[in-house]
Design an enzyme around this catalytic site. Sequence first.
Site, PDB file in Angstrom:
ATOM      1  N   HIS A  88       0.857  -1.192   0.000  1.00 32.29           N
ATOM      2  CA  HIS A  88       0.000   0.000   0.000  1.00 32.29           C
ATOM      3  C   HIS A  88       0.887   1.233   0.000  1.00 32.29           C
ATOM      4  CE1 HIS A  88      -3.382   2.637   0.811  1.00 32.29           C
ATOM      5  NE2 HIS A  88      -2.526   3.323   1.551  1.00 32.29           N
ATOM      6  N   ASP A 167     -15.949   2.017   6.141  1.00 31.65           N
ATOM      7  CA  ASP A 167     -14.839   2.933   5.865  1.00 31.65           C
ATOM      8  C   ASP A 167     -15.173   3.823   4.678  1.00 31.65           C
ATOM      9  OD1 ASP A 167     -12.014   3.936   5.623  1.00 31.65           O
ATOM     10  OD2 ASP A 167     -12.212   2.863   3.722  1.00 31.65           O
ATOM     11  N   ARG A 174     -15.495  12.158   6.270  1.00 32.02           N
ATOM     12  CA  ARG A 174     -14.255  12.824   6.715  1.00 32.02           C
ATOM     13  C   ARG A 174     -13.824  13.871   5.707  1.00 32.02           C
ATOM     14  NH1 ARG A 174     -10.413   8.129   7.010  1.00 32.02           N
ATOM     15  NH2 ARG A 174      -8.851   9.706   7.462  1.00 32.02           N
ATOM     16  N   SER A 189      -8.476   3.383   8.565  1.00 27.28           N
ATOM     17  CA  SER A 189      -9.126   3.329   7.256  1.00 27.28           C
ATOM     18  C   SER A 189      -8.343   2.414   6.299  1.00 27.28           C
ATOM     19  CB  SER A 189      -9.212   4.759   6.699  1.00 27.28           C
ATOM     20  OG  SER A 189      -9.494   4.760   5.335  1.00 27.28           O
TER      21      SER A 189
HETATM   22  N1  URA Z   1      -6.404   6.504   2.196  1.00 28.70           N
HETATM   23  C1  URA Z   1      -7.380   5.802   2.803  1.00 28.70           C
HETATM   24  O1  URA Z   1      -7.770   4.736   2.343  1.00 28.70           O
HETATM   25  N2  URA Z   1      -7.899   6.284   3.939  1.00 28.70           N
HETATM   26  C2  URA Z   1      -7.493   7.441   4.488  1.00 28.70           C
HETATM   27  O2  URA Z   1      -8.004   7.819   5.520  1.00 28.70           O
HETATM   28  C3  URA Z   1      -6.481   8.177   3.856  1.00 28.70           C
HETATM   29  C4  URA Z   1      -5.951   7.685   2.696  1.00 28.70           C
END
Ligand code: URA
Length: 449
Positions: A88, A167, A174, A189
């Site tokens: 990631h 999420d 958010r 997240s």
């Molecule tokens: N990428 C995500 O998947 N979540 C976040 O909160 C920030 C970046």
Amino acid sequence: MSNEGDIFVRPLIQRKRDGKALTRAEWSRLISAYAAGEVPDYQMAALLMAVLLKGLEEAELGALTDAMSASGSSLAFGPGVPPRVDKHSTGGVGDKVSLVLAPLVASVGVSVPMVSGRGLVHTGGTLDKLEAIPGFRVNLSLDEARRQVEAIGVAMLGQTEEIAPADRKLYALRDATGTVDAIPLIAASIMSKKLAEDLSGLVLDIKCGSGAFLPELEQDMELAQTMIRLGEERGCPTVALITAMDRPLGHACGNALETEEAMAALRGEGPADLMEVTYALGVEMLVLAGTARSRREARTTLEEAIASGRAADRFRALVAAQGGNPAVVDDPAVLPQAPLARVYEAPRAGTVWRIEPRRIGEAVAALGGARHEVDDDVDPSVGFVITVKPGDLVRRGEPVATVYARDERGAAAGRAALDEAIRVGDGDGPEPLPLVSHRVTATSVEKLG
Ligand code: URA
């Protein structure tokens, strides 16, 4: 919307506001009620703001992550499936690593179920680059993704309704309420989605520098260590590399242009910095998977997979499996082409001091190649190819970049952005960040550069 949400959430907001912790059961109930539409956005927004201001205790962070992950399904591979590792990245300008790394690692026997995101504002997203390939489908169901990973060792998909839907809903809230920039919320997240991939290991590429989501090393380190703890405590060994984002990675910035560069990388013709970051992350993936005895052996294995064409073959198989045209690996003409290409020349002689990635990323968005809002369309063809790097000597009038635009207005705006982003000066200029500066594990921080 029922009143029930109002009543049980109010005391939780008040407790968080006062800096106190919620229990695991409270987080679980709250997140599942929010995902089910039983908690109004105004209450959840107030709670998120309290989290941003007061933080989360370690146990709460785990409880929130688990609750978001449990709001959806998991890939859940059966026994006997080879090790599965993902990477990631926190995102950057010109970061096309995933398109090279996923097929590369899969081609040497480590499966890669990769759930990626879209770009927003100045940073690009893997899904947008994949969708530049005509026909490529990123919206695989979990069932399709699982079968594809079992068949060819790799799948590249977006977050669907099946993966951590709480999420997805929270992230949109958010975004609208100024509560994205909280390290515990970011960590929960990202990890809630990664944990749904049923991984044997996870490698994090945490970008540092002015073009990064979190520019400062201190914040990057905190994010890395928070995500590592979350992963390790949930049986997913996790390692992070901190990599440079004080200049674009590689030369190409813009979706189709980056895909073209990633294809060149798979053919063994990638720019040195892109290959270095790709190999560094790949080495970590192979070591976590337990398929390499040493880092040196892992690196050699990966280099051979590029040189032999195995990695490129795996990308062809991946593209074909997901409905795209596999000829993209050898023929850039398959990709969308911008109507205009305008060469940009160095305005003076000297040393390239800086190439400001944020300015370049914003200019790609202004050309129509990235989103301002989550639902915006993107034009995959536009962007920049910048052939110089900080530290290079240039002559006045020497071609150093090309702007790819829809029209002359876009080309002029692109040139103006390059005027601002590329600084040429006398002498050495500021020292760029080391390309791979730190390796972070559950127990150590190793300075590499
Ligand atoms: N990428 C995500 O998947 N979540 C976040 O909160 C920030 C970046």
